[in-house]
Design a protein around this motif. Sequence first.
Motif, short mmCIF file in Angstrom:
data_model
loop_
_atom_site.label_atom_id
_atom_site.label_comp_id
_atom_site.label_asym_id
_atom_site.label_seq_id
_atom_site.Cartn_x
_atom_site.Cartn_y
_atom_site.Cartn_z
N SER A 1 0.81 -1.22 0.00
CA SER A 1 0.00 0.00 0.00
C SER A 1 0.85 1.27 0.00
O SER A 1 0.38 2.31 -0.45
CB SER A 1 -0.95 0.01 1.19
OG SER A 1 -0.24 0.12 2.40
N CYS A 2 2.06 1.21 0.51
CA CYS A 2 2.91 2.42 0.56
C CYS A 2 3.17 3.01 -0.82
O CYS A 2 2.88 4.19 -1.05
CB CYS A 2 4.21 2.12 1.29
SG CYS A 2 3.98 1.91 3.06
N PRO A 3 3.69 2.24 -1.80
CA PRO A 3 3.87 2.83 -3.13
C PRO A 3 2.54 3.17 -3.82
O PRO A 3 2.47 4.11 -4.61
CB PRO A 3 4.64 1.78 -3.92
CG PRO A 3 4.60 0.55 -3.13
CD PRO A 3 4.24 0.90 -1.73
N THR A 4 1.49 2.44 -3.49
CA THR A 4 0.19 2.71 -4.09
C THR A 4 -0.36 4.05 -3.61
O THR A 4 -0.87 4.84 -4.42
CB THR A 4 -0.79 1.57 -3.76
OG1 THR A 4 -0.21 0.33 -4.14
CG2 THR A 4 -2.10 1.77 -4.47
N VAL A 5 -0.26 4.32 -2.33
CA VAL A 5 -0.71 5.61 -1.80
C VAL A 5 0.15 6.73 -2.36
O VAL A 5 -0.37 7.80 -2.71
CB VAL A 5 -0.69 5.59 -0.25
CG1 VAL A 5 -0.90 6.97 0.32
CG2 VAL A 5 -1.73 4.63 0.29
N ILE B 1 -1.18 9.96 -4.51
CA ILE B 1 -0.93 11.36 -4.18
C ILE B 1 -0.28 12.08 -5.36
O ILE B 1 -0.65 13.21 -5.68
CB ILE B 1 -0.04 11.45 -2.93
CG1 ILE B 1 -0.82 10.96 -1.71
CG2 ILE B 1 0.47 12.87 -2.71
CD1 ILE B 1 0.02 10.76 -0.47
N LEU B 2 0.67 11.41 -6.02
CA LEU B 2 1.41 12.06 -7.09
C LEU B 2 0.63 12.18 -8.40
O LEU B 2 0.68 13.20 -9.07
CB LEU B 2 2.73 11.33 -7.35
CG LEU B 2 3.75 11.37 -6.21
CD1 LEU B 2 4.95 10.52 -6.55
CD2 LEU B 2 4.16 12.79 -5.91
N THR B 3 -0.09 11.11 -8.78
CA THR B 3 -0.72 11.11 -10.10
C THR B 3 -2.20 11.48 -10.08
O THR B 3 -2.69 12.04 -11.04
CB THR B 3 -0.59 9.73 -10.77
OG1 THR B 3 -1.33 8.77 -10.02
CG2 THR B 3 0.86 9.31 -10.88
N LEU C 1 -6.60 7.08 -11.51
CA LEU C 1 -7.03 5.78 -11.02
C LEU C 1 -6.32 4.62 -11.73
O LEU C 1 -5.98 3.62 -11.09
CB LEU C 1 -8.55 5.64 -11.17
CG LEU C 1 -9.16 4.38 -10.58
CD1 LEU C 1 -8.89 4.29 -9.09
CD2 LEU C 1 -10.65 4.35 -10.84
N MET C 2 -6.06 4.77 -13.02
CA MET C 2 -5.40 3.69 -13.76
C MET C 2 -4.00 3.45 -13.21
O MET C 2 -3.59 2.31 -12.99
CB MET C 2 -5.34 4.03 -15.25
CG MET C 2 -4.72 2.93 -16.08
SD MET C 2 -5.61 1.37 -15.99
CE MET C 2 -7.03 1.74 -16.94
N TRP C 3 -3.25 4.52 -12.95
CA TRP C 3 -1.89 4.37 -12.41
C TRP C 3 -1.93 3.82 -10.99
O TRP C 3 -1.06 3.04 -10.60
CB TRP C 3 -1.13 5.68 -12.47
CG TRP C 3 -0.61 5.96 -13.83
CD1 TRP C 3 -1.03 6.94 -14.68
CD2 TRP C 3 0.39 5.24 -14.53
NE1 TRP C 3 -0.34 6.87 -15.86
CE2 TRP C 3 0.54 5.83 -15.79
CE3 TRP C 3 1.18 4.14 -14.22
CZ2 TRP C 3 1.45 5.36 -16.74
CZ3 TRP C 3 2.09 3.67 -15.16
CH2 TRP C 3 2.22 4.28 -16.40
N ILE C 4 -2.90 4.21 -10.22
CA ILE C 4 -3.02 3.72 -8.85
C ILE C 4 -3.24 2.21 -8.87
O ILE C 4 -2.60 1.46 -8.12
CB ILE C 4 -4.17 4.43 -8.11
CG1 ILE C 4 -3.86 5.92 -7.98
CG2 ILE C 4 -4.40 3.82 -6.75
CD1 ILE C 4 -5.03 6.76 -7.53
N VAL C 5 -4.13 1.74 -9.72
CA VAL C 5 -4.42 0.31 -9.81
C VAL C 5 -3.19 -0.45 -10.31
O VAL C 5 -2.83 -1.50 -9.76
CB VAL C 5 -5.63 0.06 -10.73
CG1 VAL C 5 -5.81 -1.41 -11.02
CG2 VAL C 5 -6.89 0.63 -10.10
N ILE C 6 -2.53 0.07 -11.32
CA ILE C 6 -1.34 -0.60 -11.86
C ILE C 6 -0.25 -0.70 -10.80
O ILE C 6 0.35 -1.76 -10.59
CB ILE C 6 -0.84 0.12 -13.13
CG1 ILE C 6 -1.83 -0.11 -14.27
CG2 ILE C 6 0.55 -0.37 -13.52
CD1 ILE C 6 -1.56 0.73 -15.50
#
Length: 108
Positions: free
Chosen positions: A77-81, A85-87, A90-95
């Motif tokens: 979850s750390c890199p996902t969060v 925050i950065l992007t 939703l697509m990048w978050i899921v990837i």
Amino acid sequence: MEITLYSLGVILGCGVVTWLPRVIPFMLIRKINIPEVVLRFLSYVPLCILTALLVQNLLLVQEGQLPKINSEYWYASCPTVLAAILTKNLMWIVIVGIVSMSLVRYFA
């Protein structure tokens, strides 16, 4: 396996019963003017649902003990969060979430 007319009717009936509650509100709401306050309130619903799902997976609850953090989900979850925050995409978050979880499970 043979499909009888009864089985087909049950499958189609279940499909209609599942589909109707999801479609009828959209058909009804199209004709109603919703106040801005309600729209603003409803915009937080997806965020609340996703937060509840995230916290549910991050914490391991055992009766009679304090909740413990599930390290596997925490590391993913750390890199996902951070990607969220950065992007804010939703697509990048899921990837990033899928890749992070894959890497954690592969190397752990």
